[in-house]
Design a protein around this motif. Structure first.
Motif, mmCIF file in Angstrom:
data_model
loop_
_atom_site.group_PDB
_atom_site.id
_atom_site.type_symbol
_atom_site.label_atom_id
_atom_site.label_comp_id
_atom_site.label_asym_id
_atom_site.label_seq_id
_atom_site.Cartn_x
_atom_site.Cartn_y
_atom_site.Cartn_z
ATOM 1 N N LEU A 119 0.977 13.680 -1.861
ATOM 2 C CA LEU A 119 1.999 13.199 -0.929
ATOM 3 C C LEU A 119 3.001 12.276 -1.623
ATOM 4 C CD1 LEU A 119 -0.164 12.603 2.259
ATOM 5 C CD2 LEU A 119 1.642 14.312 1.966
ATOM 6 N N GLU A 120 2.512 11.425 -2.525
ATOM 7 C CA GLU A 120 3.420 10.546 -3.267
ATOM 8 C C GLU A 120 4.350 11.360 -4.165
ATOM 9 O OE1 GLU A 120 0.854 7.762 -5.264
ATOM 10 O OE2 GLU A 120 0.820 6.412 -3.529
ATOM 11 N N GLN A 121 3.821 12.411 -4.786
ATOM 12 C CA GLN A 121 4.666 13.264 -5.619
ATOM 13 C C GLN A 121 5.728 13.967 -4.789
ATOM 14 O OE1 GLN A 121 1.978 15.890 -7.658
ATOM 15 N NE2 GLN A 121 1.143 14.255 -8.962
ATOM 16 N N ILE A 122 5.350 14.466 -3.621
ATOM 17 C CA ILE A 122 6.310 15.120 -2.725
ATOM 18 C C ILE A 122 7.380 14.113 -2.299
ATOM 19 C CG2 ILE A 122 6.579 16.153 -0.433
ATOM 20 C CD1 ILE A 122 3.763 17.398 -0.864
ATOM 21 N N ARG A 123 6.967 12.905 -1.941
ATOM 22 C CA ARG A 123 7.912 11.866 -1.542
ATOM 23 C C ARG A 123 8.905 11.576 -2.665
ATOM 24 N NH1 ARG A 123 5.368 6.373 -1.706
ATOM 25 N NH2 ARG A 123 5.706 6.857 -3.887
ATOM 26 N N ASP A 124 8.399 11.435 -3.888
ATOM 27 C CA ASP A 124 9.273 11.123 -5.017
ATOM 28 C C ASP A 124 10.223 12.276 -5.326
ATOM 29 O OD1 ASP A 124 8.019 8.675 -5.139
ATOM 30 O OD2 ASP A 124 6.729 9.199 -6.845
ATOM 31 N N LEU A 125 9.742 13.519 -5.204
ATOM 32 C CA LEU A 125 10.619 14.678 -5.420
ATOM 33 C C LEU A 125 11.727 14.735 -4.379
ATOM 34 C CD1 LEU A 125 8.091 17.498 -6.399
ATOM 35 C CD2 LEU A 125 9.949 16.584 -7.803
ATOM 36 N N LEU A 126 11.361 14.512 -3.122
ATOM 37 C CA LEU A 126 12.374 14.513 -2.057
ATOM 38 C C LEU A 126 13.382 13.390 -2.263
ATOM 39 C CD1 LEU A 126 10.175 15.289 1.072
ATOM 40 C CD2 LEU A 126 11.904 16.764 0.022
ATOM 41 N N ALA A 127 12.894 12.240 -2.692
ATOM 42 C CA ALA A 127 13.805 11.118 -2.928
ATOM 43 C C ALA A 127 14.761 11.429 -4.066
ATOM 44 C CB ALA A 127 13.006 9.853 -3.233
ATOM 45 N N VAL A 136 10.329 4.227 -2.604
ATOM 46 C CA VAL A 136 10.903 3.364 -1.576
ATOM 47 C C VAL A 136 11.280 4.244 -0.403
ATOM 48 C CG1 VAL A 136 12.755 1.759 -0.985
ATOM 49 C CG2 VAL A 136 11.797 1.764 -3.291
ATOM 50 N N THR A 137 10.742 3.925 0.747
ATOM 51 C CA THR A 137 11.031 4.745 1.932
ATOM 52 C C THR A 137 12.055 4.054 2.773
ATOM 53 O OG1 THR A 137 9.209 3.729 3.117
ATOM 54 C CG2 THR A 137 8.720 5.771 1.956
ATOM 55 N N ALA A 138 12.957 4.851 3.292
ATOM 56 C CA ALA A 138 13.982 4.322 4.203
ATOM 57 C C ALA A 138 13.357 4.172 5.580
ATOM 58 C CB ALA A 138 15.159 5.288 4.273
#
Length: 147
Positions: A119-127, A136-138
């Motif tokens: 999930l962290e990797q997906i978040r970083d890719l999307l960012a 850092v999440t908006a």
């Protein structure tokens, strides 16, 4: 009404509390044996009286038995010391050590679950694709308009 009671009883906190009470009762038996078989004889060797329960005084034909209170205070202090030195102090030391590591910028040594890593990797890719900062999440928009 029965369903609510069943839900209350089956909640984790109630079960944890029940387990703690049982373990506490077993621990009390150990401490009582420690006090009766080790601590009280040591006190008797120093002070000359192995059991304080027979201590009392009398005022106007009323007998005040304070010796058992002394025995219970000694038992309580031993339980409190055992819990503090064997549980509370080591956990506080571990928490403080972890906080110092995190404050120094070291990564948390506890391994993350594989799904959390993904999930962290997906978040970083999307960012990185949207121009955001990885990690850092908006703030998410409120589901209710005007709030």
């Amino acid at each position: 009404m029965i369903q609510g009671f069943k839900a209350f009883i089956m909640r984790g906190n109630v079960v944890d509390l029940a387990v703690a009470v049982v373990i506490g009762a077993a621990f009390k038996a150990v401490v009582d044996a420690l006090v009766a078989d080790i601590i009280t004889p040591i006190i008797a060797a120093i002070g000359g009286k192995p059991d304080f329960s027979s201590l009392n005084f009398t005022i106007n034909k009323s007998t005040f038995k304070y010796g058992d209170l002394i025995n219970q205070i000694i038992s309580f202090l031993i339980v409190a010391a055992a819990i503090y030195f064997l549980i509370v102090a080591p956990l506080n030391m571990l928490a403080e050590r972890r906080q110092r590591r995190l404050a120094a910028g070291e990564p948390d040594p506890e391994p993350k679950a594989e799904d959390v890593q993904l999930l962290e990797q997906i978040r970083d890719l999307l960012a990185s694709q949207t121009g955001g900062t990885p990690g850092v999440t908006a703030p998410s928009p409120s589901p209710r308009p005007g709030v």
